[in-house]
Scaffold this active site. Structure first.
Site, PDB file in Angstrom:
ATOM      1  CE  LYS A  53      -3.747  -2.593   2.086  1.00  0.00           C
ATOM      2  NZ  LYS A  53      -4.593  -2.981   3.202  1.00  0.00           N
ATOM      3  CD  GLN A  97      -3.568  -4.532   6.326  1.00  0.00           C
ATOM      4  OE1 GLN A  97      -3.668  -3.502   5.663  1.00  0.00           O
ATOM      5  NE2 GLN A  97      -3.949  -5.697   5.855  1.00  0.00           N
ATOM      6  CG  ASP A 120      -9.887  -0.236   4.735  1.00  0.00           C
ATOM      7  OD1 ASP A 120      -9.540  -0.755   3.663  1.00  0.00           O
ATOM      8  OD2 ASP A 120      -9.215  -0.299   5.785  1.00  0.00           O
TER       9      ASP A 120
HETATM   10  N1  GUN Z   1      -7.043  -6.917   5.931  1.00  0.00           N
HETATM   11  C1  GUN Z   1      -7.355  -7.686   4.872  1.00  0.00           C
HETATM   12  N2  GUN Z   1      -7.947  -6.939   3.911  1.00  0.00           N
HETATM   13  C2  GUN Z   1      -8.007  -5.676   4.390  1.00  0.00           C
HETATM   14  C3  GUN Z   1      -8.498  -4.452   3.853  1.00  0.00           C
HETATM   15  O1  GUN Z   1      -9.029  -4.376   2.742  1.00  0.00           O
HETATM   16  N3  GUN Z   1      -8.340  -3.363   4.660  1.00  0.00           N
HETATM   17  C4  GUN Z   1      -7.788  -3.429   5.891  1.00  0.00           C
HETATM   18  N4  GUN Z   1      -7.715  -2.308   6.610  1.00  0.00           N
HETATM   19  N5  GUN Z   1      -7.316  -4.553   6.418  1.00  0.00           N
HETATM   20  C5  GUN Z   1      -7.432  -5.665   5.659  1.00  0.00           C
END
Ligand code: GUN
Length: 290
Positions: A53, A97, A120
């Site tokens: 990311k 995350q 998100d």
């Molecule tokens: N963990 C697995 N997929 C995601 C996601 O799309 N966003 C976040 N914040 N954590 C994750």
């Protein structure tokens, strides 16, 4: 033989376009969009996703901040960090995350993120707005899945779509996005009776269960669009007889690609598109805040 939907290539071209947009935004508004990513603990998979990311943010030219907190951080300390980012005018997007360590309540954390900065799309207000058909931040993986289906040129309207998996992150929101595009949608899951039959009627099949290769060729309608959301690490025999780890999806790719019309690979399918949609959502949050 099916056509591979190349998520990596599609992502790259979208991120290239974003470079220009971000440079223009900086000229127009005097600053760039900024994404803040919080990671708690040392989960290797989470660390790898977060690295991806931040790398993508750097590639597009947007600003980013990585906040690394120890596994034993207290919930109130994490909430303090989020409150600081909520109040920080230079930050447009906040991502925590997941999963978080067990002593931290994920719901409390998600609820604490300013909904305007919730890149998100996990905040209850964004989820409610998605289901009400109102303007909202659309979760990244479902948004990427729709972009990949649309990239095939196959029309979604009127088609039978089956989503296997009912998570809040993927299954439920992608089902709503398919419904919005006038597909007839079934959400299947681990308790669905005769899952193979249900799946094999799908013109569009989205597998988001987290079980390696559970979708076999007999579960796929010939010519279907197959989207594999799974990222599973399994051990396979290596060249010298020892076991090596390999990333596989929820779909048995080799067999499925003999039957499907279009299929996403793992890796190089949904994963890169999720990250690219996160960049898009950060730009969207930036623009909403101007
Ligand atoms: N963990 C697995 N997929 C995601 C996601 O799309 N966003 C976040 N914040 N954590 C994750």
């Amino acid at each position: 033989m099916s056509t591979i939907i190349d998520g990596k290539a599609l992502s790259l071209s979208l991120k290239e376009q974003m470079k220009g947009r971000i440079a223009d935004l900086e000229k127009q508004y005097g600053r760039k969009p900024c994404l803040a990513v919080i990671i708690v603990g040392d989960n290797p998979a989470s660390r790898s996703y977060v690295r991806g990311k931040i790398k993508a943010a750097e590639f597009t030219g947007m600003d980013s901040r990585l906040i690394e907190l120890p596994e034993y951080v207290k919930e109130f300390e994490l909430l303090d960090v989020i409150a600081g980012l909520n109040a920080d005018k230079a930050v447009d997007g906040i991502l925590v995350q997941l999963p978080l360590p067990h002593h931290i309540d994920e719901d409390v954390v998600i609820d604490s993120i300013a909904k305007e900065k919730d890149v998100d799309g996990f905040h209850p207000m964004n989820v409610a707005n998605l289901w009400l058909g109102r303007k909202c931040i659309v979760p990244c993986t479902p948004k990427g899945i729709i972009a990949m289906i649309e990239s095939t040129g196959v029309e979604i309207k009127g088609k039978k779509a089956v989503v296997i998996g009912r998570s809040n992150i993927v299954g439920k929101p992608v089902a709503k996005l398919l419904l919005d595009r006038n597909a007839t949608v079934t959400i299947a899951h681990s308790r669905t009776q005769d899952l193979a039959k249900v799946a094999s009627e799908a013109d569009i099949l989205v597998a988001a269960v987290g079980r390696p290769k559970m979708v076999t060729a007999d579960m796929i309608k010939p010519g279907a669009v197959v989207i594999d959301v799974g990222i599973n690490r399994i051990m396979v025999p290596g060249p010298d007889g020892t076991e090596v780890s390999k990333l596989v999806g929820d779909v048995d790719f080799d067999a499925a690609s003999e039957v499907a019309g279009y299929i996403t690979p793992v890796p190089g399918g949904v994963g890169p598109m999720t990250i690219t949609m996160l960049m898009e959502n950060t730009i969207e949050c930036f623009l909403n805040r101007q």
